[in-house]
Write a protein that holds these residues in place. Structure first.
Motif, PDB file in Angstrom:
ATOM      1  N   ALA A  61      16.898  48.513-120.410  1.00 41.54           N
ATOM      2  CA  ALA A  61      16.631  47.306-121.198  1.00 41.54           C
ATOM      3  C   ALA A  61      17.662  47.121-122.306  1.00 41.54           C
ATOM      4  CB  ALA A  61      15.222  47.369-121.783  1.00 41.54           C
ATOM      5  N   VAL A  62      17.999  48.206-123.013  1.00 37.15           N
ATOM      6  CA  VAL A  62      18.989  48.095-124.085  1.00 37.15           C
ATOM      7  C   VAL A  62      20.346  47.739-123.514  1.00 37.15           C
ATOM      8  CG1 VAL A  62      20.190  49.343-125.921  1.00 37.15           C
ATOM      9  CG2 VAL A  62      17.745  49.686-125.582  1.00 37.15           C
ATOM     10  N   TRP A  63      20.685  48.359-122.397  1.00 35.75           N
ATOM     11  CA  TRP A  63      21.965  48.077-121.743  1.00 35.75           C
ATOM     12  C   TRP A  63      22.064  46.596-121.399  1.00 35.75           C
ATOM     13  CZ3 TRP A  63      25.910  51.617-120.457  1.00 35.75           C
ATOM     14  CH2 TRP A  63      26.935  51.112-119.647  1.00 35.75           C
ATOM     15  N   ALA A  64      21.011  46.054-120.813  1.00 38.13           N
ATOM     16  CA  ALA A  64      21.008  44.626-120.456  1.00 38.13           C
ATOM     17  C   ALA A  64      21.070  43.752-121.705  1.00 38.13           C
ATOM     18  CB  ALA A  64      19.761  44.303-119.642  1.00 38.13           C
ATOM     19  N   PHE A  65      20.363  44.141-122.758  1.00 35.12           N
ATOM     20  CA  PHE A  65      20.363  43.365-123.998  1.00 35.12           C
ATOM     21  C   PHE A  65      21.758  43.319-124.615  1.00 35.12           C
ATOM     22  CE2 PHE A  65      19.910  43.473-128.702  1.00 35.12           C
ATOM     23  CZ  PHE A  65      19.422  42.185-128.883  1.00 35.12           C
ATOM     24  N   THR A  66      22.439  44.456-124.642  1.00 33.30           N
ATOM     25  CA  THR A  66      23.766  44.503-125.266  1.00 33.30           C
ATOM     26  C   THR A  66      24.831  43.837-124.401  1.00 33.30           C
ATOM     27  OG1 THR A  66      24.125  46.727-124.339  1.00 33.30           O
ATOM     28  CG2 THR A  66      23.258  46.581-126.581  1.00 33.30           C
ATOM     29  N   GLU A  67      24.521  43.532-123.156  1.00 31.76           N
ATOM     30  CA  GLU A  67      25.455  42.801-122.307  1.00 31.76           C
ATOM     31  C   GLU A  67      25.454  41.310-122.621  1.00 31.76           C
ATOM     32  OE1 GLU A  67      27.564  43.855-119.285  1.00 31.76           O
ATOM     33  OE2 GLU A  67      27.552  45.352-120.890  1.00 31.76           O
ATOM     34  N   SER A  68      24.389  40.832-123.262  1.00 33.13           N
ATOM     35  CA  SER A  68      24.306  39.407-123.610  1.00 33.13           C
ATOM     36  C   SER A  68      25.079  39.130-124.893  1.00 33.13           C
ATOM     37  CB  SER A  68      22.841  38.997-123.792  1.00 33.13           C
ATOM     38  OG  SER A  68      22.294  39.632-124.944  1.00 33.13           O
ATOM     39  N   ASP A  69      25.456  37.865-125.083  1.00 33.90           N
ATOM     40  CA  ASP A  69      26.175  37.483-126.304  1.00 33.90           C
ATOM     41  C   ASP A  69      25.314  37.732-127.536  1.00 33.90           C
ATOM     42  OD1 ASP A  69      28.373  36.729-124.835  1.00 33.90           O
ATOM     43  OD2 ASP A  69      27.819  34.610-124.745  1.00 33.90           O
ATOM     44  N   VAL A  70      24.005  37.420-127.420  1.00 37.72           N
ATOM     45  CA  VAL A  70      23.094  37.648-128.541  1.00 37.72           C
ATOM     46  C   VAL A  70      23.017  39.137-128.864  1.00 37.72           C
ATOM     47  CG1 VAL A  70      20.694  37.498-129.302  1.00 37.72           C
ATOM     48  CG2 VAL A  70      21.740  35.579-128.096  1.00 37.72           C
ATOM     49  N   GLY A  71      22.894  39.959-127.829  1.00 35.65           N
ATOM     50  CA  GLY A  71      22.801  41.397-128.039  1.00 35.65           C
ATOM     51  C   GLY A  71      24.070  41.977-128.634  1.00 35.65           C
ATOM     52  N   LYS A  72      25.215  41.526-128.165  1.00 38.14           N
ATOM     53  CA  LYS A  72      26.482  42.013-128.708  1.00 38.14           C
ATOM     54  C   LYS A  72      26.601  41.679-130.188  1.00 38.14           C
ATOM     55  CE  LYS A  72      29.054  41.705-124.350  1.00 38.14           C
ATOM     56  NZ  LYS A  72      30.113  40.975-123.610  1.00 38.14           N
ATOM     57  N   GLY A  73      26.260  40.432-130.529  1.00 41.67           N
ATOM     58  CA  GLY A  73      26.344  40.025-131.931  1.00 41.67           C
ATOM     59  C   GLY A  73      25.358  40.773-132.808  1.00 41.67           C
TER      60      GLY A  73
END
Length: 324
Positions: A61-73
């Motif tokens: 879940a964290v991996w997928a979240f950090t792949e998104s623009d929102v997660g990266k920011g």
């Protein structure tokens, strides 16, 4: 602290609140997709240093979240580094731990797991160290992350309550950047939870056809039951002292189906009132009993009012100067 000892109660409470921050973060950002546990890790050889570690029981879940623009920011703003930086750190840690000897797929999964645990730890440490204004600027509002802020407040409450605690740090190095005078600055004023805030009372008038009265005033278990002019069932309690005095004196004439016009207070929508309280019985079976309560009298009895629909009385004609 002098000698670097710490009371067990402080250790337990701060560890518990740290776990609460982690759970609040993961629940808000990832829902129920990620399961984590906080562990006390064994001390390194030759030291009694106690360390806390995060272990992901399920990952992805964290991996997928950090792949998104929102997660990266979000991760960049909170930790100061892009997710790619933490992926590199996690990969290096996995290689140094000897995971390279296993299959490529297992090595990838282990690196992903270490990455997620590392991101959670770094985000939590940053959250605990940053002031509220900075956190809100990078997208961690106190309204959305209220539970995390509440746990952070409790963390620093425990620190403030510990005598002789001069400063704290979040690394194994003997560096303690957060001084005692910072504990209060790092706490956040929070509004009460929405479920803890009672909405204001609405007040209006209504004509009710009583199908099941309850003439036992001491009976708090059963409410009155009636129907409004649209035929909808309504449950309510009668709190009008003057009305009950009339009942006790035998001055109220009852029918099989009693019709009463009342001034009541309720919560919810006007078309779906809840917790209905009859404050004044204005008419009972055509007999005028009382004038409606004034706005001041209503406010004194109920507190803040959201709406006072006094103009409805015009529908029933003018009131005489003295009620009968």
């Amino acid at each position: 602290m002098p000698g670097h000892e710490i009371p067990l109660a402080t250790f337990v409470r701060t560890a518990s609140e740290t776990e609460a921050v982690i759970r609040a973060f993961t629940a808000e950002l990832l829902g129920a997709e990620l399961q984590v546990e906080l562990f006390v890790l064994p001390p390194e050889e030759g030291t009694f240093l106690q360390r806390l570690g995060v272990i992901a029981l399920a990952w992805g879940a964290v991996w997928a979240f950090t792949e998104s623009d929102v997660g990266k920011g979000f991760i960049k703003g909170l930790t100061g580094h892009e997710p790619a930086y933490w992926a590199e750190v996690a990969g290096k840690a996995a290689r140094e731990a000897g995971e390279a000897a296993i299959t490529a797929a297992e090595a990838h999964h282990e690196q992903q797991k270490k990455f997620e645990e590392l991101v959670i730890v770094e985000a939590t440490m940053s959250f605990l160290q940053k002031p509220t204004a900075e956190l809100e600027d990078i997208g961690v509002p106190r309204t959305r992350f209220r539970n995390a802020y509440a746990a952070k407040n409790a963390f620093y409450d425990a620190c403030e309550a510990t005598p002789r605690l001069r400063a704290i740090g979040f690394s194994e190095a003997p560096v303690f950047p957060i001084r005692k005078e910072d504990f209060g600055r790092l706490q956040t004023d929070l509004l009460p939870k929405l479920e803890d805030v009672q909405p204001p009372w609405l007040v209006g008038t209504v004509v009710l056809h009583v199908t099941s009265p309850n003439w036992d005033r001491a009976d708090r278990a059963r409410a009155w039951k009636g129907r409004d002019q649209q035929g909808r069932e309504r449950y309510f309690r009668v709190e009008d002292e003057e009305f009950w005095q009339r009942v006790a004196a035998g001055a109220v004439s009852t029918h099989v189906i009693d019709t009463m016009k009342v001034q009541w207070a309720f919560r919810g929508r006007p078309d779906h009132p809840k917790h209905c309280r009859v404050l004044r019985v204005l008419e009972f079976n055509g007999q005028r009993l009382a004038r409606p309560l004034s706005d001041d009298a209503l406010a004194a009895q109920l507190g803040k009012l959201d709406e006072v629909a006094q103009d409805q009385y015009d529908l029933f004609g003018d009131w005489p100067e003295q009620s009968t």
